[in-house]
Structures are given as C-alpha cells and as structure tokens.
Design a protein around this motif. Structure first.
Motif, short mmCIF file in Angstrom:
data_model
loop_
_atom_site.label_atom_id
_atom_site.label_comp_id
_atom_site.label_asym_id
_atom_site.label_seq_id
_atom_site.Cartn_x
_atom_site.Cartn_y
_atom_site.Cartn_z
N THR A 134 3.64 -2.31 5.88
CA THR A 134 4.53 -1.90 4.79
C THR A 134 4.88 -3.08 3.90
N TYR A 138 3.69 -3.35 0.00
CA TYR A 138 4.66 -3.60 -1.08
C TYR A 138 4.25 -4.81 -1.91
N THR A 142 3.02 -4.24 -5.76
CA THR A 142 3.87 -4.75 -6.84
C THR A 142 3.27 -5.96 -7.53
N ASP A 146 2.90 -2.87 -10.77
CA ASP A 146 3.48 -1.55 -10.53
C ASP A 146 4.79 -1.71 -9.76
N SER A 147 5.64 -0.71 -9.85
CA SER A 147 6.87 -0.77 -9.08
C SER A 147 6.90 0.41 -8.10
N ILE A 148 7.50 0.15 -6.98
CA ILE A 148 7.64 1.17 -5.94
C ILE A 148 8.83 0.77 -5.07
N THR A 149 9.53 1.74 -4.56
CA THR A 149 10.65 1.44 -3.69
C THR A 149 10.17 1.37 -2.24
N VAL A 150 10.97 0.74 -1.43
CA VAL A 150 10.65 0.68 -0.01
C VAL A 150 10.61 2.09 0.56
N MET A 151 11.54 2.93 0.14
CA MET A 151 11.54 4.31 0.62
C MET A 151 10.28 5.05 0.17
N GLY A 152 9.80 4.73 -1.03
CA GLY A 152 8.56 5.33 -1.51
C GLY A 152 7.38 4.95 -0.64
N SER A 155 7.75 6.70 2.73
CA SER A 155 7.42 8.12 2.61
C SER A 155 5.92 8.36 2.53
#
Length: 185
Positions: A134, A138, A142, A146-152, A155
């Motif tokens: 994970t 990330y 990134t 690109d951006s992404i959340t940890v929860m994304g 999931s």
C-alpha cells in the motif's frame, strides 16, 4: 557415508525450492483482474512454501521466483516479467511478500513451528505485504502526478483481498497438513 547423505539433502532442498518457485509462478498466472491489483493464487503458493519448507527454504524459494521474474521469465501475474513489474505500482506487494517471509522465518525460528505460531506468522506476513504494498502503491501512483487517498488505495488494493487472503491462508494450512506426513522435507 555422511557426505552422501548431506549431498542428498542438498539436492532434495534444491528440488523443493525449485518446485515451490514453480508453484508460485503457476499460481501467479491464475489471475482475476478485479482492479489495480489482480487477484491471484500467488499468496497460497507463498504460504505453502514456508509452511512445507520452513522459513529459510520458503524464503529462498520466493527469492528464486522474484529473480526469475526480474531476469525476464514471465512468472508474475498476467505472464508479466522484468524489473518494471517490481518498480510498478503493484511491485510493493511482491516485495512485501519477501518481508512477510522473513518475518515468518524469524517467528517460527524463535517460537517453533506449532500450528498457532505458523498461523500467526502467516497473518503477520499478510499484514506486512499489504502494508508495504500500500505504501509503495501510494508512492508510485502519486509520483506520476495523480492524487489518491489512503482510503482509496485500501478500498481498491487491500479490502477486497482480506477475505480471499484469509481463505488462501486456511487452504494452505489444510493442504500442507495433509501433504506434510507424506513428504520428506
């Protein structure tokens, strides 16, 4: 006489290590592309290797598998190969397996190979794989802007794999308990 027995043991060890590396490749090819991280049976093979061969030889089998993939043999999921797979967004999960195998080796060497120790070590191994994978995902995702959340990420790359991962762990334990009495490892 003793030298012949030692030589025979080394040959047997090499054969088992090669067999487990091959099992990892075959199980990696059993793939369901369900998102950015494919579902494979690879985890089952990795668990089987350390359960049957022990931490040291199981870890060596995984390193052999990784090296085969890095040098270009299509042993990774989707018949992929090369260092780009390890450097890609899902490569951290492969490297996470290595840390998991090392943790399994350490824990079973320290606390023995009783079933409870083995299962807890495999659970920790899976946690290390998910954690390292994970973080790696990330970072790589990134780094491309690109951006992404940890929860994304969780999931997409972890939560869908929790129940199947547990099922593969249980399957590996059951299969290995049935096979172990019939092989000389």
């Amino acid at each position: 006489m003793q030298a012949a027995a030692t030589s025979q043991t080394k040959v047997r060890d090499l054969a088992y290590i090669a067999l487990m590396a091959a099992l990892m490749a075959i199980c990696s090819w059993i793939t369901l592309p369900i998102g950015p991280v494919p579902f494979t049976m690879q985890t089952f093979a990795i668990f089987t290797a350390v359960l049957l061969l022990g931490g040291k030889r199981g870890t060596i089998a995984f390193v052999v598998y990784l090296l085969l993939g890095v040098v270009g043999l299509p042993v990774f999921s989707g018949f992929s190969a090369g260092p780009g797979v390890l450097l890609g967004s899902t490569g951290g999960y492969l490297l996470g397996f290595l840390f998991g195998d090392l943790a399994y080796w350490f824990l079973t060497a320290r606390f023995g190979r009783r079933l409870l120790v083995q299962v807890l070590a495999l659970l920790l191994s899976n946690v290390l794989c998910y954690t390292f994978g994970t973080i790696w995902f990330y970072y790589v995702y990134t780094a491309g802007g690109d951006s992404i959340t940890v929860m994304g990420i969780l999931s997409a790359c972890v939560i869908p794999f929790l129940v199947p991962g547990l099922a593969k762990l249980i399957l590996a334990v059951v299969v290995c308990r049935r096979i172990e009495p019939h092989i000389k490892v």
